[in-house]
Design a protein around this motif. Structure first.
Motif, short mmCIF file in Angstrom:
data_model
loop_
_atom_site.label_atom_id
_atom_site.label_comp_id
_atom_site.label_asym_id
_atom_site.label_seq_id
_atom_site.Cartn_x
_atom_site.Cartn_y
_atom_site.Cartn_z
N GLN A 190 -49.95 -32.86 71.17
CA GLN A 190 -50.81 -32.97 72.07
C GLN A 190 -49.96 -33.80 73.63
N PRO A 191 -50.36 -33.06 74.96
CA PRO A 191 -49.29 -33.67 75.99
C PRO A 191 -48.53 -35.45 75.39
N GLY A 192 -47.69 -35.35 75.63
CA GLY A 192 -47.20 -37.14 75.12
C GLY A 192 -47.57 -37.83 73.85
N GLN A 193 -47.78 -37.42 73.17
CA GLN A 193 -48.38 -37.80 71.65
C GLN A 193 -47.19 -36.91 70.53
N SER A 194 -47.32 -38.12 69.42
CA SER A 194 -47.06 -37.36 68.75
C SER A 194 -47.03 -36.25 67.45
N LEU A 195 -47.08 -35.26 66.91
CA LEU A 195 -47.14 -34.88 65.97
C LEU A 195 -47.97 -35.07 64.81
N THR A 196 -49.13 -33.94 64.89
CA THR A 196 -50.07 -33.92 64.26
C THR A 196 -50.34 -33.10 63.40
N LEU A 197 -50.14 -32.78 61.87
CA LEU A 197 -49.98 -32.15 61.06
C LEU A 197 -51.70 -31.55 60.59
N ILE A 198 -51.30 -29.70 60.92
CA ILE A 198 -52.63 -29.14 60.85
C ILE A 198 -52.86 -28.97 59.83
N ALA A 199 -52.01 -28.39 59.47
CA ALA A 199 -51.92 -27.78 57.75
C ALA A 199 -50.88 -27.38 57.08
N THR A 200 -50.96 -26.98 55.90
CA THR A 200 -49.56 -26.63 54.65
C THR A 200 -49.76 -25.43 54.36
N ALA A 201 -48.74 -24.42 54.20
CA ALA A 201 -48.98 -22.63 54.06
C ALA A 201 -47.58 -22.95 52.95
N ASN A 202 -48.78 -22.36 51.80
CA ASN A 202 -47.57 -21.77 50.47
C ASN A 202 -47.92 -20.36 50.86
N GLN A 203 -46.89 -19.23 50.61
CA GLN A 203 -46.79 -18.25 50.70
C GLN A 203 -47.42 -17.80 49.26
N GLY A 204 -48.59 -16.90 48.47
CA GLY A 204 -49.93 -16.73 47.53
C GLY A 204 -51.19 -17.29 47.71
N SER A 205 -50.69 -18.86 48.38
CA SER A 205 -52.43 -18.98 48.72
C SER A 205 -53.08 -19.24 49.71
N GLU A 206 -54.64 -20.13 49.76
CA GLU A 206 -54.91 -20.68 50.95
C GLU A 206 -53.92 -21.75 51.02
N ALA A 207 -54.43 -21.57 52.74
CA ALA A 207 -53.12 -22.93 52.98
C ALA A 207 -54.51 -24.41 53.27
N THR A 208 -53.37 -25.64 52.84
CA THR A 208 -54.20 -26.09 52.81
C THR A 208 -55.01 -27.52 54.60
N TYR A 209 -55.49 -27.61 54.89
CA TYR A 209 -56.08 -28.00 56.36
C TYR A 209 -56.17 -29.84 56.07
N GLU A 210 -55.26 -30.26 56.62
CA GLU A 210 -55.59 -31.10 57.20
C GLU A 210 -56.76 -32.15 57.77
N SER A 211 -57.40 -33.61 57.54
CA SER A 211 -58.92 -33.59 58.12
C SER A 211 -58.71 -33.88 59.80
N GLY A 212 -60.35 -33.22 60.09
CA GLY A 212 -59.94 -32.78 61.85
C GLY A 212 -59.78 -31.18 61.77
N PHE A 213 -59.03 -30.55 61.18
CA PHE A 213 -58.78 -29.03 61.14
C PHE A 213 -59.52 -27.92 60.10
N VAL A 214 -60.06 -27.66 60.90
CA VAL A 214 -60.36 -25.83 59.69
C VAL A 214 -60.07 -24.74 59.99
N ILE A 215 -60.39 -24.16 59.40
CA ILE A 215 -59.89 -22.74 58.90
C ILE A 215 -60.37 -21.52 60.03
N ASP A 216 -61.82 -22.06 60.35
CA ASP A 216 -62.31 -20.98 61.62
C ASP A 216 -61.75 -21.08 62.29
N LYS A 217 -61.17 -22.28 63.34
CA LYS A 217 -60.55 -22.31 64.36
C LYS A 217 -58.92 -22.18 64.52
N PHE A 218 -58.92 -23.12 63.70
CA PHE A 218 -57.04 -21.87 63.20
C PHE A 218 -56.47 -21.59 62.11
#
Lengths: 113, 114
Positions: free
Chosen positions: B38-66
């Motif tokens: 976000q503007p002027g902020q640091s990086l926040t991890l949304i999710a980890t994506a491995n090939q062949g499996s569902e992405a793993t989302y961090e707290s505060g991020f959901v699959i429906d939105k991202f």
């Protein structure tokens, strides 16, 4: 909770001077990494220090790690105008295939010609 | 080190629409990551994506939105759905490398939602 708090938040120096940035973290780490970001672009990996190391050098960069204080510092010697960027520390608290990093808030370094 | 490209580099979108960001790597990698800055902020991890499996989302991020796709070892997409001005950020993908987990980043996608 936020890991990796850098200080200072902003640092302005003259070309040729040294720049020191500090980072603190909250949990046990496997390693700590420093990255540079120019003007909101992608990050560039600078240097990595493992939890069993205390100091590491790469060119004009020197990184120290104090696991007892959960802190690290990045020193850039003989700074240049091209070093102007944001610098972030990132902690990795897992090894193996996880690679998950937690980034600090960053230090904006300005090197004046 | 891996070379990573992202498309688009920037976009201005209307509220309520969706944008899909592409991330292409020049070599096969196991793990890819998506971050938000976000503007002027640091990086926040949304999710980890491995090939062949569902992405793993961090707290505060959901699959429906991202929703994330990872169809092969060199490509991934992140969709920002039903956007609001609060989604205005730089979105970055990265790949993990080596035993110590250093990451290589793409140039980022600068998203502005009006």
């Amino acid at each position: 909770s936020q890991q990796g708090e850098e200080d200072p938040q902003a640092l302005s120096i003259q070309e040729g001077e040294n720049a020191t940035m500090n980072c603190s973290y909250k949990t046990s780490i496997n390693n700590l990494q420093w990255y540079r970001q120019n003007s909101g672009r992608g990050l560039v990996h600078l240097i990595l220090i493992r939890s069993n190391e205390r100091e590491k050098h790469s060119g004009r960069l020197r990184v120290t790690l104090d696991t007892s204080k959960k802190s690290s510092s990045l020193l850039i010697t003989a700074s240049r105008a091209a070093d102007t960027a944001s610098y972030f520390c990132a902690s990795s608290n897992s090894g193996g295939s996880n690679y998950k990093l937690t980034f600090g808030k960053g230090t904006l370094l300005t090197v004046n010609p | 080190s891996a070379v990573i490209s992202q498309k688009p580099s920037r976009d201005i979108c209307q509220r309520g629409t969706s944008l899909t960001i592409q991330c292409q790597v020049d070599s096969q990698v196991t793990m890819m990551f998506w971050y938000r800055q976000q503007p002027g902020q640091s990086l926040t991890l949304i999710a980890t994506a491995n090939q062949g499996s569902e992405a793993t989302y961090e707290s505060g991020f959901v699959i429906d939105k991202f929703p994330i796709s990872r169809p092969n070892l060199t490509f991934s997409t992140l969709t920002v759905s039903n956007m609001s001005p609060e989604d205005s950020s730089i979105y970055l993908c990265s790949v993990g490398s080596g035993d110590d987990g250093e990451q290589y980043f793409g140039p980022g996608t600068r998203l502005t939602v009006t």
